[in-house]
Design a protein around this motif. Structure first.
Motif, short mmCIF file in Angstrom:
data_model
loop_
_atom_site.label_atom_id
_atom_site.label_comp_id
_atom_site.label_asym_id
_atom_site.label_seq_id
_atom_site.Cartn_x
_atom_site.Cartn_y
_atom_site.Cartn_z
N ASN A 168 5.99 2.52 0.25
CA ASN A 168 4.90 1.54 0.44
C ASN A 168 4.84 1.60 2.14
O ASN A 168 5.94 1.81 2.80
CB ASN A 168 5.03 0.32 -0.31
CG ASN A 168 6.05 -0.53 -0.19
OD1 ASN A 168 6.64 -0.56 0.89
ND2 ASN A 168 6.44 -1.25 -1.11
N ALA A 169 3.90 0.69 2.69
CA ALA A 169 3.75 0.42 3.96
C ALA A 169 4.90 -0.09 4.38
O ALA A 169 5.20 0.24 5.70
CB ALA A 169 2.54 -0.36 4.20
N ILE A 202 -3.89 3.41 5.69
CA ILE A 202 -5.09 2.48 5.83
C ILE A 202 -6.46 3.29 5.78
O ILE A 202 -7.56 2.66 6.12
CB ILE A 202 -5.09 1.60 7.01
CG1 ILE A 202 -5.00 2.28 8.49
CG2 ILE A 202 -3.79 0.67 6.93
CD1 ILE A 202 -5.15 1.50 9.54
N ALA A 203 -6.54 4.37 5.32
CA ALA A 203 -7.53 5.37 5.28
C ALA A 203 -8.19 5.44 6.55
O ALA A 203 -9.56 5.39 6.56
CB ALA A 203 -8.47 4.92 4.08
N ASP A 222 1.20 8.97 9.45
CA ASP A 222 1.40 8.28 8.21
C ASP A 222 0.78 6.75 7.77
O ASP A 222 0.10 6.53 6.97
CB ASP A 222 2.95 8.10 7.79
CG ASP A 222 3.87 9.37 7.52
OD1 ASP A 222 3.00 10.14 7.13
OD2 ASP A 222 4.84 9.55 8.07
N ALA A 223 0.93 5.92 8.81
CA ALA A 223 0.40 4.67 8.88
C ALA A 223 -1.25 4.84 8.77
O ALA A 223 -1.78 3.83 8.11
CB ALA A 223 1.00 3.93 9.92
N ALA A 276 1.08 -1.24 0.13
CA ALA A 276 0.04 0.02 0.05
C ALA A 276 0.86 1.18 -0.07
O ALA A 276 1.71 1.39 0.65
CB ALA A 276 -0.85 -0.06 1.29
N ARG A 277 0.59 2.16 -0.96
CA ARG A 277 1.28 3.58 -0.72
C ARG A 277 0.94 4.34 0.24
O ARG A 277 -0.15 4.33 0.81
CB ARG A 277 0.97 4.25 -2.29
CG ARG A 277 1.33 3.54 -3.48
CD ARG A 277 2.36 2.63 -3.53
NE ARG A 277 3.74 3.61 -3.44
CZ ARG A 277 4.88 3.03 -3.52
NH1 ARG A 277 5.06 1.67 -3.69
NH2 ARG A 277 5.92 3.91 -3.79
N VAL A 278 1.95 5.01 0.80
CA VAL A 278 1.78 5.95 1.85
C VAL A 278 1.74 7.44 1.40
O VAL A 278 2.38 7.99 0.76
CB VAL A 278 3.02 6.15 3.06
CG1 VAL A 278 2.91 7.00 3.96
CG2 VAL A 278 3.47 4.68 3.00
#
Length: 265
Positions: free
Chosen positions: A36-37, A138-139, A133-134, A27-29
């Motif tokens: 990515n994550a 994950i929205a 950021d994390a 997943a892109r940050v």
């Protein structure tokens, strides 16, 4: 109100781990688009490992840094999480066994910050920003940020991260003073606008950029205000300028935006 930075480091790191564990490795940050994550996880792992090493070795002078050999990045999510847990535990243990006033190497030119206590402060904020950021990866809505910690984060950004100019540069003040106001904590900070320039005498690195210099007082021509956490995240390029109240000279306000674009990532 004083802050327990070690406790904040533990709390923010746990929030970070919870969010990162819920992410897909690829997943892109959104706030660090080159990562990515798993890159984000590896980054905070390396940071916490490095400062645990500085504390425990102990490293008091820059000449000792050459003896620090960074471990290879772990391969795969499970191994990365295990490496993070290990690095975090070592950092917390090192902070717990080191007096806050003990001398340790630090990159800032301010000798008063070359201490274990400042490492704890810096790492609490490092963990805070990266757990944001994390969560954004994950929205997830950003979880609560202690306003006192956030206000201290604003202070650190303006006085240390942006105010700690290299010795080989010169700050040329320009017309314009801007004040930042945290409406929930009552804190405020004042900066003088200007330009930073210079050439490193050994590496040849050059700097010529829009900048700001913290000052104790002055009559502002523009003001930026918001809740402490809104200011903190925006100054770290993790927030939207539109969430803040702005007033005064528009050129001065744009100067601040430009300085942040060049000075923090």
């Amino acid at each position: 109100m004083s802050l327990d930075f070690r406790a904040q480091l533990e709390h923010q790191s746990q929030l970070f781990r919870t969010a990162i564990e819920a992410s897909e490795p690829s997943a892109r940050v959104p706030t660090c688009p080159d990562w990515n994550a798993d890159d984000l996880l590896a980054h905070l792992t390396e940071v916490q490992w490095f400062w645990s090493t500085v504390l425990a070795t102990p490293v008091r002078h820059a000449s000792q840094l050459a003896d620090i050999h960074r471990p290879e990045r772990a391969d795969g999510r499970d191994a990365l999480l295990s490496a993070f847990d290990d690095a975090h535990a070592k950092l917390c243990d090192a902070l717990g066994s080191t007096d806050v006033g003990a001398a340790r190497w630090m990159w800032t030119r301010d000798p008063g910050l070359h201490t274990a206590g400042y490492i704890a402060r810096r790492q609490a904020h490092e963990a805070l920003i990266h757990r944001v950021d994390a969560e954004l990866t994950i929205a997830q809505p950003i979880s609560h940020i202690d306003p006192v910690l956030a206000a201290d984060g604003v202070d650190e950004i303006l006085r240390v991260m942006l105010g700690g100019h290299p010795e080989w540069t010169t700050f040329a003040a320009q017309d314009g003073i801007v004040r930042f106001e945290a409406v929930d904590t009552g804190d405020n900070w004042t900066v003088h606008l200007g330009r930073l320039a210079g050439t490193h005498p050994e590496s040849g690195e050059t700097v010529d950029e829009t900048s700001m210099l913290p000052i104790d007082s002055g009559e502002p021509i523009a003001t930026i205000s918001g809740r402490a956490w809104e200011l903190d995240l925006w100054l770290w390029n993790r927030g939207d300028f539109d969430m803040l109240e702005r007033s005064g000279d528009t050129v001065a306000l744009q100067h601040v935006v430009d300085a942040l674009a060049e000075g923090l990532n």
